[in-house]
Every structure is written in C-alpha cells, then in structure tokens.
Design a protein around this motif. Structure first.
Motif, PDB file in Angstrom:
ATOM      1  N   CYS A  91       0.789  -1.228   0.000  1.00 29.98           N
ATOM      2  CA  CYS A  91       0.000   0.000   0.000  1.00 29.98           C
ATOM      3  C   CYS A  91       0.826   1.286   0.000  1.00 29.98           C
ATOM      4  O   CYS A  91       0.362   2.309  -0.492  1.00 29.98           O
ATOM      5  CB  CYS A  91      -0.938   0.009   1.202  1.00 29.98           C
ATOM      6  SG  CYS A  91      -2.133  -1.339   1.144  1.00 29.98           S
ATOM      7  N   VAL A  92       2.015   1.264   0.578  1.00 33.94           N
ATOM      8  CA  VAL A  92       2.835   2.471   0.650  1.00 33.94           C
ATOM      9  C   VAL A  92       3.438   2.745  -0.727  1.00 33.94           C
ATOM     10  O   VAL A  92       4.205   1.931  -1.233  1.00 33.94           O
ATOM     11  CB  VAL A  92       3.955   2.338   1.704  1.00 33.94           C
ATOM     12  CG1 VAL A  92       4.874   3.555   1.675  1.00 33.94           C
ATOM     13  CG2 VAL A  92       3.366   2.147   3.094  1.00 33.94           C
ATOM     14  N   PRO A  93       3.107   3.867  -1.357  1.00 32.32           N
ATOM     15  CA  PRO A  93       3.670   4.160  -2.677  1.00 32.32           C
ATOM     16  C   PRO A  93       5.198   4.215  -2.627  1.00 32.32           C
ATOM     17  O   PRO A  93       5.775   4.864  -1.768  1.00 32.32           O
ATOM     18  CB  PRO A  93       3.099   5.547  -3.015  1.00 32.32           C
ATOM     19  CG  PRO A  93       1.873   5.670  -2.166  1.00 32.32           C
ATOM     20  CD  PRO A  93       2.183   4.902  -0.905  1.00 32.32           C
ATOM     21  N   GLY A  94       5.848   3.483  -3.537  1.00 27.49           N
ATOM     22  CA  GLY A  94       7.306   3.494  -3.618  1.00 27.49           C
ATOM     23  C   GLY A  94       8.006   2.595  -2.623  1.00 27.49           C
ATOM     24  O   GLY A  94       9.235   2.588  -2.560  1.00 27.49           O
ATOM     25  N   CYS A  95       7.265   1.821  -1.834  1.00 29.72           N
ATOM     26  CA  CYS A  95       7.888   0.962  -0.823  1.00 29.72           C
ATOM     27  C   CYS A  95       8.550  -0.230  -1.497  1.00 29.72           C
ATOM     28  O   CYS A  95       7.921  -0.953  -2.270  1.00 29.72           O
ATOM     29  CB  CYS A  95       6.849   0.478   0.185  1.00 29.72           C
ATOM     30  SG  CYS A  95       7.568  -0.455   1.552  1.00 29.72           S
ATOM     31  N   THR A  96       9.844  -0.426  -1.219  1.00 31.97           N
ATOM     32  CA  THR A  96      10.575  -1.552  -1.789  1.00 31.97           C
ATOM     33  C   THR A  96      10.829  -2.644  -0.756  1.00 31.97           C
ATOM     34  O   THR A  96      11.032  -3.789  -1.117  1.00 31.97           O
ATOM     35  CB  THR A  96      11.920  -1.097  -2.380  1.00 31.97           C
ATOM     36  OG1 THR A  96      12.690  -0.462  -1.354  1.00 31.97           O
ATOM     37  CG2 THR A  96      11.703  -0.130  -3.534  1.00 31.97           C
TER      38      THR A  96
END
Length: 173
Positions: free
Chosen positions: A29-34
């Motif tokens: 859900c967190v945008p850009g979370c890798t």
C-alpha cells in the motif's frame, strides 16, 4: 501539514484491523515501498523510494504503532531519512467503525513534516505531495482489502472472470 478523510471499506472491521497490522499489506500500500519488515508489536522497518518535485530520494526509516485499541483505533508514526535530500516524518491516527452493509468506515488524520532539501521545495509542493501520498496509500489499502472494483475489472476486459482477490480473500481461499 495536516489532513483528514474517511473511506468506506467493504470488509468487516476485524479484517480491516488485521490488514493494518500486516507488513505485507502495508508494503503493498505504501507508494514506492521496496522493503517492509517487522511486526506490529515491535514496529516496522521500511525502505521507500520517492521523487518529490526535482528531488528523488531513498528513505529508510521506522514505523511504530501505538495507542492500539483493537479493532477500533491505532496511531501509526514514522520517520525516514533520505540522505542529502533530508528527512520526512509524520503519523496517522486511524479509526475504524462499523460501516454500511457490514463494511467498515475508516477515518484518518495525517500529519507530515519534512526537513533538509525537501523543505526548501516550498509548502505548495510538499503539501500536494503529502496529500497525494496519503490518498494513494488509503486507495491502495482499500483495494488490498476489498480486491479491485468492478469498474477496474471491466476496464481490464475480463468481465470479472479473472477477478484479482483482495488481501482477505487471498487469505481465506
């Protein structure tokens, strides 16, 4: 910068609560979370790559959960360092209540702060970015719990036949 909003999620309150505490769901859900690891009890460690205006940075930080009142309310607090880009920190108070048709009403209040080069971009860029990130997170969260909407399936052209399952449906099937 502060903002608040609410969403109606088509899943029972205990399912939404479990999703908020799940690192796999949060990573999705967190945008850009890798990367996302840890537990609700000990907190999570995350790596997020984001571009804010002309500044692109990789933020490494921690997310802690506090003031837990299962399955009604939780406070998520996070702080990330982006090297030369600066830092970002903030939190969200998430409240869950019974919603329509057996669903859940999720209400959130978000506060965000930045420092370093990011702070030099100006409040309009930062506020717009923070609002976009919060909206995207809760949209992604809603889709992760519910599965994609019927409109999204229609756009995919599968008529709902190959409907992707939400987090809860994947868990129980």
């Amino acid at each position: 910068m502060q903002m608040s909003d609410s969403r109606q999620i088509g899943a029972p309150q205990d399912v939404v609560w479990a999703a908020i505490l799940n690192p796999d769901v949060l990573k999705e859900c967190v945008p850009g979370c890798t990367e996302m690891s840890g537990s609700a009890e000990e907190g999570f460690e995350a790596t997020v790559v984001q571009k804010v205006g002309p500044v692109k940075a990789t933020f490494k930080g921690q997310v802690t959960l506090s003031d837990m009142d299962a399955p009604n309310k939780v406070t998520l607090s996070g702080e990330g360092k982006g090297g030369a880009a600066g830092f970002a920190k903030g939190g969200a108070v998430v409240t869950l209540a019974p919603g329509e048709n057996g669903g859940t009403l999720l209400t959130y209040e978000v506060e965000a702060n930045v420092g370093g080069k990011l702070a030099q971009l100006g409040s309009r860029i930062i506020d717009g970015f923070a609002k976009k990130m919060a909206d995207q997170f809760f949209t992604n969260f809603q889709q992760a719990v519910e599965g994609p909407s019927d409109e999204a399936n229609a756009e995919a052209g599968d008529g709902g036949e190959g409907k992707k399952k939400g987090w809860f449906k994947r868990l129980v099937s």
